[in-house]
Design a protein around this motif. Sequence first.
Motif, PDB file in Angstrom:
ATOM      1  N   LYS A  64       0.832  -1.211   0.000  1.00 27.30           N
ATOM      2  CA  LYS A  64       0.000   0.000   0.000  1.00 27.30           C
ATOM      3  C   LYS A  64       0.857   1.247   0.000  1.00 27.30           C
ATOM      4  O   LYS A  64       1.820   1.358   0.736  1.00 27.30           O
ATOM      5  CB  LYS A  64      -0.915   0.015   1.233  1.00 27.30           C
ATOM      6  CG  LYS A  64      -2.205  -0.753   1.071  1.00 27.30           C
ATOM      7  CD  LYS A  64      -3.046  -0.672   2.343  1.00 27.30           C
ATOM      8  CE  LYS A  64      -4.254  -1.576   2.234  1.00 27.30           C
ATOM      9  NZ  LYS A  64      -5.012  -1.635   3.507  1.00 27.30           N
ATOM     10  N   GLY A  65       0.487   2.187  -0.862  1.00 24.53           N
ATOM     11  CA  GLY A  65       1.213   3.438  -0.953  1.00 24.53           C
ATOM     12  C   GLY A  65       2.421   3.376  -1.872  1.00 24.53           C
ATOM     13  O   GLY A  65       3.011   4.415  -2.185  1.00 24.53           O
ATOM     14  N   ARG A  66       2.785   2.159  -2.311  1.00 25.24           N
ATOM     15  CA  ARG A  66       3.947   2.010  -3.194  1.00 25.24           C
ATOM     16  C   ARG A  66       3.548   1.461  -4.563  1.00 25.24           C
ATOM     17  O   ARG A  66       4.164   1.803  -5.572  1.00 25.24           O
ATOM     18  CB  ARG A  66       4.979   1.073  -2.566  1.00 25.24           C
ATOM     19  CG  ARG A  66       5.515   1.531  -1.223  1.00 25.24           C
ATOM     20  CD  ARG A  66       6.685   0.667  -0.760  1.00 25.24           C
ATOM     21  NE  ARG A  66       6.290  -0.734  -0.559  1.00 25.24           N
ATOM     22  CZ  ARG A  66       6.861  -1.760  -1.190  1.00 25.24           C
ATOM     23  NH1 ARG A  66       7.820  -1.547  -2.076  1.00 25.24           N
ATOM     24  NH2 ARG A  66       6.467  -2.999  -0.936  1.00 25.24           N
ATOM     25  N   PHE A  67       2.545   0.603  -4.604  1.00 26.25           N
ATOM     26  CA  PHE A  67       2.101  -0.028  -5.848  1.00 26.25           C
ATOM     27  C   PHE A  67       0.744   0.543  -6.241  1.00 26.25           C
ATOM     28  O   PHE A  67      -0.086   0.858  -5.385  1.00 26.25           O
ATOM     29  CB  PHE A  67       1.970  -1.533  -5.681  1.00 26.25           C
ATOM     30  CG  PHE A  67       3.258  -2.291  -5.507  1.00 26.25           C
ATOM     31  CD1 PHE A  67       4.466  -1.647  -5.299  1.00 26.25           C
ATOM     32  CD2 PHE A  67       3.256  -3.676  -5.559  1.00 26.25           C
ATOM     33  CE1 PHE A  67       5.646  -2.350  -5.134  1.00 26.25           C
ATOM     34  CE2 PHE A  67       4.425  -4.410  -5.405  1.00 26.25           C
ATOM     35  CZ  PHE A  67       5.618  -3.740  -5.191  1.00 26.25           C
ATOM     36  N   THR A  68       0.510   0.623  -7.555  1.00 25.64           N
ATOM     37  CA  THR A  68      -0.774   1.078  -8.077  1.00 25.64           C
ATOM     38  C   THR A  68      -1.221   0.153  -9.201  1.00 25.64           C
ATOM     39  O   THR A  68      -0.481  -0.047 -10.171  1.00 25.64           O
ATOM     40  CB  THR A  68      -0.680   2.511  -8.615  1.00 25.64           C
ATOM     41  OG1 THR A  68      -0.197   3.380  -7.585  1.00 25.64           O
ATOM     42  CG2 THR A  68      -2.040   2.995  -9.090  1.00 25.64           C
ATOM     43  N   ILE A  69      -2.421  -0.394  -9.056  1.00 24.81           N
ATOM     44  CA  ILE A  69      -2.988  -1.256 -10.085  1.00 24.81           C
ATOM     45  C   ILE A  69      -3.931  -0.430 -10.943  1.00 24.81           C
ATOM     46  O   ILE A  69      -4.631   0.462 -10.448  1.00 24.81           O
ATOM     47  CB  ILE A  69      -3.724  -2.463  -9.456  1.00 24.81           C
ATOM     48  CG1 ILE A  69      -4.125  -3.481 -10.522  1.00 24.81           C
ATOM     49  CG2 ILE A  69      -4.913  -2.016  -8.625  1.00 24.81           C
ATOM     50  CD1 ILE A  69      -4.657  -4.794  -9.939  1.00 24.81           C
ATOM     51  N   SER A  70      -3.940  -0.707 -12.237  1.00 22.20           N
ATOM     52  CA  SER A  70      -4.848  -0.015 -13.151  1.00 22.20           C
ATOM     53  C   SER A  70      -5.115  -0.934 -14.342  1.00 22.20           C
ATOM     54  O   SER A  70      -4.448  -1.959 -14.513  1.00 22.20           O
ATOM     55  CB  SER A  70      -4.261   1.315 -13.620  1.00 22.20           C
ATOM     56  OG  SER A  70      -3.056   1.111 -14.330  1.00 22.20           O
ATOM     57  N   ARG A  71      -6.109  -0.575 -15.139  1.00 27.35           N
ATOM     58  CA  ARG A  71      -6.431  -1.363 -16.315  1.00 27.35           C
ATOM     59  C   ARG A  71      -6.920  -0.458 -17.433  1.00 27.35           C
ATOM     60  O   ARG A  71      -7.497   0.602 -17.178  1.00 27.35           O
ATOM     61  CB  ARG A  71      -7.484  -2.430 -15.987  1.00 27.35           C
ATOM     62  CG  ARG A  71      -8.836  -1.889 -15.601  1.00 27.35           C
ATOM     63  CD  ARG A  71      -9.738  -2.993 -15.035  1.00 27.35           C
ATOM     64  NE  ARG A  71     -10.098  -3.987 -16.042  1.00 27.35           N
ATOM     65  CZ  ARG A  71     -10.615  -5.169 -15.746  1.00 27.35           C
ATOM     66  NH1 ARG A  71     -10.823  -5.516 -14.485  1.00 27.35           N
ATOM     67  NH2 ARG A  71     -10.938  -6.016 -16.717  1.00 27.35           N
ATOM     68  N   ASP A  72      -6.696  -0.909 -18.648  1.00 30.41           N
ATOM     69  CA  ASP A  72      -7.200  -0.226 -19.830  1.00 30.41           C
ATOM     70  C   ASP A  72      -8.038  -1.249 -20.589  1.00 30.41           C
ATOM     71  O   ASP A  72      -7.500  -2.119 -21.292  1.00 30.41           O
ATOM     72  CB  ASP A  72      -6.039   0.276 -20.699  1.00 30.41           C
ATOM     73  CG  ASP A  72      -6.494   1.110 -21.872  1.00 30.41           C
ATOM     74  OD1 ASP A  72      -7.654   0.933 -22.310  1.00 30.41           O
ATOM     75  OD2 ASP A  72      -5.710   1.904 -22.371  1.00 30.41           O
ATOM     76  N   ASN A  73      -9.347  -1.178 -20.429  1.00 23.94           N
ATOM     77  CA  ASN A  73     -10.223  -2.180 -21.026  1.00 23.94           C
ATOM     78  C   ASN A  73     -10.227  -2.110 -22.557  1.00 23.94           C
ATOM     79  O   ASN A  73     -10.473  -3.111 -23.224  1.00 23.94           O
ATOM     80  CB  ASN A  73     -11.639  -2.037 -20.490  1.00 23.94           C
ATOM     81  CG  ASN A  73     -11.748  -2.502 -19.043  1.00 23.94           C
ATOM     82  OD1 ASN A  73     -10.949  -3.318 -18.570  1.00 23.94           O
ATOM     83  ND2 ASN A  73     -12.727  -1.980 -18.318  1.00 23.94           N
TER      84      ASN A  73
END
Length: 123
Positions: A64-73
């Motif tokens: 938490k605070g270091r990693f970021t998850i995201s997606r491009d559908n």
Amino acid sequence: VQLVESGGGLVQAGGSLRLSCTASGLNFINYEMGWFRQFPGKEREGVAFISWSGATTYYADSVKGRFTISRDNAKNTLYLQMDSLEPDDTAMYYCAAGTYGGSWSDPGRYVYWGQGTQVTVSS
């Protein structure tokens, strides 16, 4: 169905990496997605989760605070931005596609898995 991870490698502590996971053969938007990692001799552990729309995310306390998850559908692609990397983040990282229900960090929730990409953080 194929999930193909990329972006792993060797980085110094404090550095950053961005993992990608490109999906094919499935209707990507219908799946919730997760990133897992596995240390040698250990079970896979959940790192991050993202809902189909991207509106909901969860993270392991350790990232938490270091990693970021995201997606491009539109691109059928999942991402994991990893900043402030630590030697303890060294592991094989996997993306996974799952259906609804159950704990986000339970590997049994996910039906499709990538082959993994190695992340190594040197001190």
